[in-house]
Design an enzyme around this catalytic site. Structure first.
Site, PDB file in Angstrom:
ATOM      1  N   ARG A 135      36.789  -5.835 -11.205  1.00  0.00           N
ATOM      2  CA  ARG A 135      36.898  -6.099  -9.766  1.00  0.00           C
ATOM      3  C   ARG A 135      35.529  -6.288  -9.110  1.00  0.00           C
ATOM      4  O   ARG A 135      35.413  -6.916  -8.060  1.00  0.00           O
ATOM      5  CB  ARG A 135      37.678  -4.995  -9.064  1.00  0.00           C
ATOM      6  CG  ARG A 135      37.031  -3.625  -9.052  1.00  0.00           C
ATOM      7  CD  ARG A 135      37.946  -2.638  -8.344  1.00  0.00           C
ATOM      8  NE  ARG A 135      37.375  -1.316  -8.215  1.00  0.00           N
ATOM      9  CZ  ARG A 135      37.469  -0.368  -9.137  1.00  0.00           C
ATOM     10  NH1 ARG A 135      38.091  -0.609 -10.261  1.00  0.00           N
ATOM     11  NH2 ARG A 135      36.938   0.834  -8.931  1.00  0.00           N
ATOM     12  N   HIS A 194       0.822  -1.212   0.000  1.00  0.00           N
ATOM     13  CA  HIS A 194       0.000   0.000   0.000  1.00  0.00           C
ATOM     14  C   HIS A 194       0.859   1.266   0.000  1.00  0.00           C
ATOM     15  O   HIS A 194       0.459   2.284  -0.562  1.00  0.00           O
ATOM     16  CB  HIS A 194      -0.955  -0.015   1.203  1.00  0.00           C
ATOM     17  CG  HIS A 194      -0.261  -0.248   2.510  1.00  0.00           C
ATOM     18  ND1 HIS A 194       0.337  -1.451   2.826  1.00  0.00           N
ATOM     19  CD2 HIS A 194      -0.040   0.565   3.582  1.00  0.00           C
ATOM     20  CE1 HIS A 194       0.862  -1.376   4.035  1.00  0.00           C
ATOM     21  NE2 HIS A 194       0.660  -0.164   4.509  1.00  0.00           N
ATOM     22  N   GLY A 251      11.745  -2.711   3.451  1.00  0.00           N
ATOM     23  CA  GLY A 251      11.122  -4.027   3.670  1.00  0.00           C
ATOM     24  C   GLY A 251      11.252  -4.890   2.431  1.00  0.00           C
ATOM     25  O   GLY A 251      11.623  -6.079   2.511  1.00  0.00           O
ATOM     26  N   MET A 252      10.982  -4.301   1.283  1.00  0.00           N
ATOM     27  CA  MET A 252      11.105  -5.028   0.007  1.00  0.00           C
ATOM     28  C   MET A 252      12.546  -5.507  -0.196  1.00  0.00           C
ATOM     29  O   MET A 252      12.791  -6.628  -0.636  1.00  0.00           O
ATOM     30  CB  MET A 252      10.701  -4.131  -1.164  1.00  0.00           C
ATOM     31  CG  MET A 252       9.208  -3.856  -1.263  1.00  0.00           C
ATOM     32  SD  MET A 252       8.279  -5.369  -1.637  1.00  0.00           S
ATOM     33  CE  MET A 252       6.761  -4.668  -2.290  1.00  0.00           C
ATOM     34  N   GLY A 312      11.160   1.258   0.744  1.00  0.00           N
ATOM     35  CA  GLY A 312      11.967   0.351  -0.087  1.00  0.00           C
ATOM     36  C   GLY A 312      12.752  -0.637   0.759  1.00  0.00           C
ATOM     37  O   GLY A 312      13.327  -1.590   0.227  1.00  0.00           O
ATOM     38  N   CYS A 363       7.743  -0.123  -1.762  1.00  0.00           N
ATOM     39  CA  CYS A 363       7.000  -0.026  -0.504  1.00  0.00           C
ATOM     40  C   CYS A 363       7.251   1.380   0.041  1.00  0.00           C
ATOM     41  O   CYS A 363       7.712   2.246  -0.700  1.00  0.00           O
ATOM     42  CB  CYS A 363       7.393  -1.136   0.477  1.00  0.00           C
ATOM     43  SG  CYS A 363       9.105  -1.107   1.034  1.00  0.00           S
ATOM     44  N   GLY A 364       6.930   1.627   1.307  1.00  0.00           N
ATOM     45  CA  GLY A 364       7.076   2.984   1.827  1.00  0.00           C
ATOM     46  C   GLY A 364       8.500   3.488   1.750  1.00  0.00           C
ATOM     47  O   GLY A 364       8.768   4.583   1.247  1.00  0.00           O
ATOM     48  N   HIS A 401      27.998  -1.454 -10.366  1.00  0.00           N
ATOM     49  CA  HIS A 401      28.878  -2.081  -9.368  1.00  0.00           C
ATOM     50  C   HIS A 401      28.311  -3.377  -8.807  1.00  0.00           C
ATOM     51  O   HIS A 401      29.078  -4.269  -8.433  1.00  0.00           O
ATOM     52  CB  HIS A 401      29.119  -1.125  -8.194  1.00  0.00           C
ATOM     53  CG  HIS A 401      30.000   0.035  -8.542  1.00  0.00           C
ATOM     54  ND1 HIS A 401      30.563   0.855  -7.600  1.00  0.00           N
ATOM     55  CD2 HIS A 401      30.402   0.519  -9.751  1.00  0.00           C
ATOM     56  CE1 HIS A 401      31.293   1.793  -8.195  1.00  0.00           C
ATOM     57  NE2 HIS A 401      31.193   1.620  -9.500  1.00  0.00           N
TER      58      HIS A 401
HETATM   59  C1  RB5 Z   1       4.066  -0.037   5.498  1.00  0.00           C
HETATM   60  O1  RB5 Z   1       3.467   0.793   6.441  1.00  0.00           O
HETATM   61  C2  RB5 Z   1       5.559   0.157   5.473  1.00  0.00           C
HETATM   62  O2  RB5 Z   1       6.111  -0.354   6.643  1.00  0.00           O
HETATM   63  C3  RB5 Z   1       6.149  -0.512   4.264  1.00  0.00           C
HETATM   64  O3  RB5 Z   1       5.601   0.065   3.115  1.00  0.00           O
HETATM   65  C4  RB5 Z   1       7.634  -0.396   4.090  1.00  0.00           C
HETATM   66  O4  RB5 Z   1       8.063   0.919   4.195  1.00  0.00           O
HETATM   67  C5  RB5 Z   1       8.438  -1.312   4.897  1.00  0.00           C
HETATM   68  O5  RB5 Z   1       9.672  -1.355   4.822  1.00  0.00           O
END
Ligand code: RB5
Length: 148
Positions: free
Chosen positions: A131, A8, A69-70, A67, A64-65, A97
């Site tokens: 390298r 989201h 968590g992803m 990046g 994601c908010g 790199h």
């Molecule tokens: C969601 O609230 C948020 O935690 C998610 O999008 C992301 O930023 C996590 O790393």
């Protein structure tokens, strides 16, 4: 083919990135999410990352908010190299790199006019090898030790 997925926090930017990819004629496969309703980033990232692992897609864009968590999730997958990018230079270096096959974008901190140069740099750059290859080989050794 580029895989794209968001939670989201990244949904709005994902929709804008899709328009950019269409404008420049890059095919993509959208793994959701499909609204700003709260969801969990691993749910949408997993099939997008697996599409890169099984070569259905060449690369993936995860949003994601922050990046983060992803990125953390993506790097748990063997053969996946991902980082969250917030400007054009780091987008270019992520390919030159690190030869990263996945990029994460912080949907709550950049807009489409900032995302486009980052994506153009990452998608349009080449791995510099030399390298940098030796360093990636060190990462592969750790993968062999720690991942099935
Ligand atoms: C969601 O609230 C948020 O935690 C998610 O999008 C992301 O930023 C996590 O790393």
């Amino acid at each position: 083919m580029i895989a794209i997925a968001a939670d989201h926090g990244g949904y709005a930017l994902k929709e804008e990135v899709k328009k950019y990819l269409e404008e420049v004629g890059i095919e993509y496969k959208d793994f959701g999410t499909d609204s700003e309703e709260r969801t969990d980033y691993p749910v949408h990232a997993k099939p997008a990352i697996e599409a890169v692992q099984n070569k259905e897609c060449e690369k993936a864009i995860l949003i994601c908010g922050t990046g983060f968590g992803m990125t953390i999730f993506a790097n748990k997958f063997k053969g996946i190299y991902c980082a969250s990018c917030w400007n054009e230079d780091v987008g270019r270096l992520l390919k030159e790199h690190n030869n990263a096959n996945v990029i994460a974008l912080p949907g709550r901190f950049i807009n489409i006019s900032q995302a486009v140069p980052i994506l153009r740099a990452w998608l349009g750059s080449e791995f510099l090898a030399g390298r940098y290859t030796e360093r990636l080989q060190m990462i592969e050794e750790i993968e062999k030790e720690n991942m099935k």
